[in-house]
Design an enzyme around this catalytic site. Structure first.
Site, PDB file in Angstrom:
ATOM      1  N   GLY A   1      11.319 -12.084 -33.686  1.00 52.25           N
ATOM      2  CA  GLY A   1      11.072 -11.412 -34.495  1.00 52.25           C
ATOM      3  C   GLY A   1       9.404 -11.480 -34.805  1.00 52.25           C
TER       4      GLY A   1
ATOM      5  N   CYS B   1      12.625 -17.846 -29.972  1.00 48.80           N
ATOM      6  CA  CYS B   1      11.439 -17.508 -30.041  1.00 48.80           C
ATOM      7  C   CYS B   1      11.350 -17.536 -31.878  1.00 48.80           C
ATOM      8  CB  CYS B   1      10.756 -16.311 -29.729  1.00 48.80           C
ATOM      9  SG  CYS B   1       9.328 -15.893 -29.590  1.00 48.80           S
ATOM     10  N   TYR B   2      11.176 -16.596 -32.472  1.00 53.99           N
ATOM     11  CA  TYR B   2      10.858 -16.655 -33.866  1.00 53.99           C
ATOM     12  C   TYR B   2      12.299 -17.479 -34.742  1.00 53.99           C
ATOM     13  CZ  TYR B   2      11.065 -15.482 -38.728  1.00 53.99           C
ATOM     14  OH  TYR B   2      11.082 -15.463 -40.144  1.00 53.99           O
TER      15      TYR B   2
ATOM     16  N   HIS C   1      11.769 -16.232 -24.017  1.00 54.57           N
ATOM     17  CA  HIS C   1      12.917 -15.206 -24.177  1.00 54.57           C
ATOM     18  C   HIS C   1      13.852 -15.304 -22.850  1.00 54.57           C
ATOM     19  CE1 HIS C   1      11.569 -13.092 -27.879  1.00 54.57           C
ATOM     20  NE2 HIS C   1      10.560 -13.557 -27.502  1.00 54.57           N
TER      21      HIS C   1
ATOM     22  N   GLU D   1      16.668 -13.863 -22.771  1.00 54.75           N
ATOM     23  CA  GLU D   1      17.227 -12.687 -22.408  1.00 54.75           C
ATOM     24  C   GLU D   1      16.568 -11.358 -21.602  1.00 54.75           C
ATOM     25  OE1 GLU D   1      15.890 -13.492 -25.008  1.00 54.75           O
ATOM     26  OE2 GLU D   1      14.840 -11.947 -26.352  1.00 54.75           O
TER      27      GLU D   1
ATOM     28  N   ASP E   1      31.314   9.506 -23.129  1.00 58.13           N
ATOM     29  CA  ASP E   1      31.363   9.114 -24.519  1.00 58.13           C
ATOM     30  C   ASP E   1      32.619   9.948 -25.156  1.00 58.13           C
ATOM     31  OD1 ASP E   1      29.132   7.715 -23.771  1.00 58.13           O
ATOM     32  OD2 ASP E   1      28.034   8.784 -25.275  1.00 58.13           O
TER      33      ASP E   1
ATOM     34  N   LYS F   1      26.476   1.748 -23.392  1.00 57.34           N
ATOM     35  CA  LYS F   1      26.770   2.707 -22.306  1.00 57.34           C
ATOM     36  C   LYS F   1      27.354   2.400 -20.934  1.00 57.34           C
ATOM     37  CE  LYS F   1      26.258   7.227 -21.751  1.00 57.34           C
ATOM     38  NZ  LYS F   1      26.305   8.325 -22.651  1.00 57.34           N
TER      39      LYS F   1
END
Ligand code: XMP
Length: 555
Positions: free
Chosen positions: A97, A124-125, A211, A213, A269, A411
């Site tokens: 963040g 991180c944060y 990070h 991710e 969808d 998605k």
């Protein structure tokens, strides 16, 4: 011994010099406010809660965790235990963040994160929050560390690093860093700029300054996998098949003997939504397909053929083209176009639904990014770019209750569910098409003539992209009819025609996108066919803007 509860007497040197316990008090107060939210969360066998501190990567963490077959949900940082309990948290991830833990009002983790004693991974944060709330010390780094770094382990045998080399490339993006570990924690790895780049406690709490991710941390997924399976003890039950089974059960519970109407758009969808509901409650479902006059060539026929013909759905077809086009007359502004289309749609839909007076539920194909985006904008954390999510666009006095089985899916997960349901590839891998349709691809005023020109160009683009076997690899490919005219020459004659732009992008979830490096010969064929087959167009340009700073659509 690891202290999961901060010692009340320990003081943390922040700019405000507030006691840790005070932070937990503040977090508790916020929890009270958080319980106002009415959002229902998913009920699953095991899940990971991602506490969102406003990182642009929060949704990416959720994607990575789900790719590892564990359900995960991004929740606001002030979420209460009652709100997250339904997902059966096996662990908590604290996101990154933009804040600094010693900023006034900096977001912190709610107290249940520490009280429940489930494993925690701070990123991180999130790592700084962990250190700060548990009695460590966070300070501004000597310099910001942004970009690639090499992480070196200084203790072997930590479960987070299982199966990894002792030095690995990672992606950093932080200003503050941990100076003093909280009691019970050990430093597990460092980089040149961060002496404590990874910390861990025996109590299954870990912090990563980098990070894991993002793609720039190539082994990041293995680290997350270690957290999920070795530390949280997840078993990996989140698969498209398990989703289908659960979703059908949930829809049955929600709908009972009620009647459901579903607005079909023809895309994946709404197709997956309608199919799940059909599997759950059979002929209690009626679908309504509204032709707004802004569809691509042969779209209306295709939708009727597929859903009524092949999937055997009870389908009401409403051709409201004239009503939409009349309302769009004279409108140039993109947001006004969207608003006008949204309003007419609701009215047309209500008229059609009025004939089904016994309907109780409205099914929508709302996706997780729509939900995340609306939650973020509710919290005021993000600026509104376009009003295109269907989360907030319904009339306030609507009597129908919502059924949104895809509300927590990305998605690509919906495509997986579509496959698990056995839907045809043509539907499952259809590129997304926006609700306002071609209206936001005709720049300026929308007229029937311009729509016909654009349909002809769009047909050629899709035909060539499919012919080159590129369709499935691209997120979206389409033509835009600009409002610019240019001079050309055809035969011996001067022409003055429209400029058409071609847009092709790759993306994972439309939140960011890269312009596609289409082969020149494909671009050449598209251009040559358009200027030859569409007489009103004499120039074709290729859009080489990524998102950000551009958006995918031009309007
Ligand atoms: P942008 O242009 O914001 O688009 O980068 C991101 C994705 O959303 C689609 N889009 C819309 N979808 N109504 C929709 O249903 C809209 O008003 C709308 N505007 C953009 C766009 O096609 C892309 O997939």
């Amino acid at each position: 011994m690891v202290t999961q509860q901060p010692s009340p007497s320990r003081r943390v040197a922040t700019s405000d010099d507030i006691e840790v316990s005070t932070y937990l008090e503040i977090a508790k107060e916020k929890e009270g406010q958080g319980s106002e939210r009415k959002d229902e969360t998913q009920r699953v066998a095991e899940g990971i809660v991602i506490i969102d501190f406003g990182s642009q990567y929060s949704h990416l963490i959720a994607r990575r965790v789900r790719e590892l077959k564990v359900y995960s949900e991004v929740v606001p940082h002030d979420s209460t235990w009652q709100e997250v309990e339904p997902i059966n948290p096996r662990g908590v991830i604290l996101s990154g963040g933009p804040a600094s833990v010693y900023d006034k009002g900096a977001p912190l983790a709610p107290s249940w994160v520490y009280e429940k004693k489930t494993p925690v991974l701070g990123i991180c944060y999130g790592m700084q929050v962990l250190a700060h709330q548990l009695g460590g010390k966070v300070v501004p780094g000597l310099k910001r560390e942004y970009g690639h770094a090499v992480l070196h382990q200084n203790i072997s045998g930590s479960p987070v690093f299982e199966g990894l080399e002792t030095s690995i490339p990672v992606w950093m993006s932080h200003g503050d860093q941990i100076q003093e570990l909280p009691p019970g924690f050990r430093a597990l790895a460092y980089t040149d700029n961060s002496p404590i780049a990874v910390m861990g406690s025996d109590g299954k709490m870990f912090g990563l300054q980098f990070h894991p991710e993002v793609a720039h941390t190539p082994q990041g997924k293995s680290i997350l996998e270690n957290f999920l399976y070795r530390i949280c003890g997840c078993s990996g039950t989140w698969t498209p098949d398990s989703f289908v089974t659960n979703a059908i059960q949930r829809i049955r519970e929600q709908v009972g003997q009620g009647r459901v109407i579903c607005a079909l758009s023809g895309g994946v969808d709404s197709a997956v939504t309608a199919t799940l509901i059909q599997r759950a409650v059979g002929d209690q479902l009626t679908c309504i397909f509204v032709n707004n006059g802004l569809l691509r060539r042969e779209e209306a026929e295709r939708v009727q053929r597929t859903f009524h013909g092949n999937l055997n759905m009870d389908l009401i077809y409403v051709d409201a083209s004239e009503r939409f086009l009349a309302r769009l007359e004279g409108i140039i502004d993109p947001e006004e176009k969207r608003k006008a289309i949204g309003e007419v749609f609701i009215r047309v839909f209500e008229d059609a639904a009025a004939e089904l007076s016994d309907a109780d539920f409205l099914a929508q194909g709302t996706l997780y990014p729509d939900v995340i985006e609306s939650k973020t904008s509710e919290s005021g954390a993000a600026a509104k770019i376009k009003t295109h999510h269907n989360v907030g666009g319904l009339p306030k006095d609507m009597k129908l209750k919502l059924v949104e089985p895809l509300r927590y899916l990305f998605k690509d997960e919906i495509r997986g569910v579509g496959e698990a349901l056995g839907l045809p590839e043509e539907i499952v891998y259809r590129q997304p098409f926006p609700g306002p349709g071609l209206a936001i691809r005709v720049l300026g005023e929308v007229t029937p003539e311009k729509l016909e020109i654009l349909r002809a160009c769009d047909w050629i683009v899709i035909d060539e992209i499919k012919g080159a076997n590129l369709y499935h690899n691209l997120w979206q490919t389409f033509a835009v009819l600009t409002d610019a005219r240019s001079v050309g020459v055809m035969g011996d004659y001067r022409t003055y025609g429209y400029v058409v732009a071609i847009r092709a992008v790759s993306s994972d979830d439309a939140m960011t996108a890269d312009w596609a490096r289409l082969p020149y010969d494909v671009l050449a064929r598209i251009s040559s066919r358009i200027v030859n087959e569409v007489p009103q167009v004499n120039r074709v340009v290729y859009d080489i803007t990524s998102k950000p700073p551009g958006t995918i659509e031009w309007e």
